[in-house]
Design a protein around this motif. Sequence first.
Motif, PDB file in Angstrom:
ATOM      1  N   ILE A   7      66.226  66.686  18.163  1.00  0.00           N
ATOM      2  CA  ILE A   7      65.521  66.507  16.740  1.00  0.00           C
ATOM      3  C   ILE A   7      66.714  66.941  15.423  1.00  0.00           C
ATOM      4  O   ILE A   7      65.841  65.875  14.781  1.00  0.00           O
ATOM      5  CB  ILE A   7      64.473  67.199  17.430  1.00  0.00           C
ATOM      6  CG1 ILE A   7      63.291  66.788  18.430  1.00  0.00           C
ATOM      7  CG2 ILE A   7      63.422  66.631  15.650  1.00  0.00           C
ATOM      8  CD1 ILE A   7      62.298  67.554  18.579  1.00  0.00           C
ATOM      9  N   ILE A   8      66.943  67.068  14.992  1.00  0.00           N
ATOM     10  CA  ILE A   8      67.392  66.642  13.977  1.00  0.00           C
ATOM     11  C   ILE A   8      68.396  66.736  13.968  1.00  0.00           C
ATOM     12  O   ILE A   8      68.921  65.703  12.536  1.00  0.00           O
ATOM     13  CB  ILE A   8      68.199  69.233  14.360  1.00  0.00           C
ATOM     14  CG1 ILE A   8      67.293  70.694  13.622  1.00  0.00           C
ATOM     15  CG2 ILE A   8      69.334  68.717  12.758  1.00  0.00           C
ATOM     16  CD1 ILE A   8      67.587  71.777  14.051  1.00  0.00           C
ATOM     17  N   LEU A   9      69.559  66.116  14.599  1.00  0.00           N
ATOM     18  CA  LEU A   9      70.638  64.680  14.739  1.00  0.00           C
ATOM     19  C   LEU A   9      69.449  63.273  14.380  1.00  0.00           C
ATOM     20  O   LEU A   9      69.666  63.312  13.303  1.00  0.00           O
ATOM     21  CB  LEU A   9      71.052  64.737  15.934  1.00  0.00           C
ATOM     22  CG  LEU A   9      72.049  65.270  15.741  1.00  0.00           C
ATOM     23  CD1 LEU A   9      73.092  65.370  17.117  1.00  0.00           C
ATOM     24  CD2 LEU A   9      73.141  65.067  14.831  1.00  0.00           C
ATOM     25  N   ILE A  10      68.468  63.309  15.132  1.00  0.00           N
ATOM     26  CA  ILE A  10      67.488  62.536  14.707  1.00  0.00           C
ATOM     27  C   ILE A  10      67.026  62.535  13.210  1.00  0.00           C
ATOM     28  O   ILE A  10      67.373  61.551  12.383  1.00  0.00           O
ATOM     29  CB  ILE A  10      65.737  62.027  15.573  1.00  0.00           C
ATOM     30  CG1 ILE A  10      66.680  62.031  16.672  1.00  0.00           C
ATOM     31  CG2 ILE A  10      65.101  60.329  15.469  1.00  0.00           C
ATOM     32  CD1 ILE A  10      66.137  61.775  17.801  1.00  0.00           C
ATOM     33  N   MET A  11      66.135  63.811  12.761  1.00  0.00           N
ATOM     34  CA  MET A  11      65.696  63.732  10.762  1.00  0.00           C
ATOM     35  C   MET A  11      67.090  63.297  10.145  1.00  0.00           C
ATOM     36  O   MET A  11      66.989  62.727   9.400  1.00  0.00           O
ATOM     37  CB  MET A  11      65.175  65.313  10.922  1.00  0.00           C
ATOM     38  CG  MET A  11      64.011  65.056  11.844  1.00  0.00           C
ATOM     39  SD  MET A  11      62.934  66.846  11.549  1.00  0.00           S
ATOM     40  CE  MET A  11      64.640  67.749  11.667  1.00  0.00           C
ATOM     41  N   LEU A  12      68.571  64.363  10.675  1.00  0.00           N
ATOM     42  CA  LEU A  12      69.084  63.760   9.409  1.00  0.00           C
ATOM     43  C   LEU A  12      69.517  62.605   9.379  1.00  0.00           C
ATOM     44  O   LEU A  12      70.004  61.688   8.284  1.00  0.00           O
ATOM     45  CB  LEU A  12      70.372  64.809   9.713  1.00  0.00           C
ATOM     46  CG  LEU A  12      71.673  64.874   9.574  1.00  0.00           C
ATOM     47  CD1 LEU A  12      71.243  65.745   8.075  1.00  0.00           C
ATOM     48  CD2 LEU A  12      73.164  65.412   9.910  1.00  0.00           C
TER      49      LEU A  12
END
Length: 89
Positions: A7-12
């Motif tokens: 999820i952090i990769l998607i947000m970034l």
Amino acid sequence: MTIAGSIILIMLGAILTWAVEFDLAGIDINVVGVILMLGGIVGLVFGIWRLNNVRRTAVTTRTTPVSPVGTVDPRTTVYEERRYDDPMV
């Protein structure tokens, strides 16, 4: 990769794709953001698939200790692991 990491990769990736207007020589920030989002989506799908493949297992072991007088006392120990979506028994 965990679900939170995905999820952090998607947000970034979304931030780099749609919110950043910065130019670097030879690097397209929008393409880097899309690549990060795709990697996050793949990691998220894999993490959810891995969680759903945990199956309920029951392990039964039979022990037969011998008492000092020579009698046999059979005991059965059952260990059961459940998934979170299993109904209560």
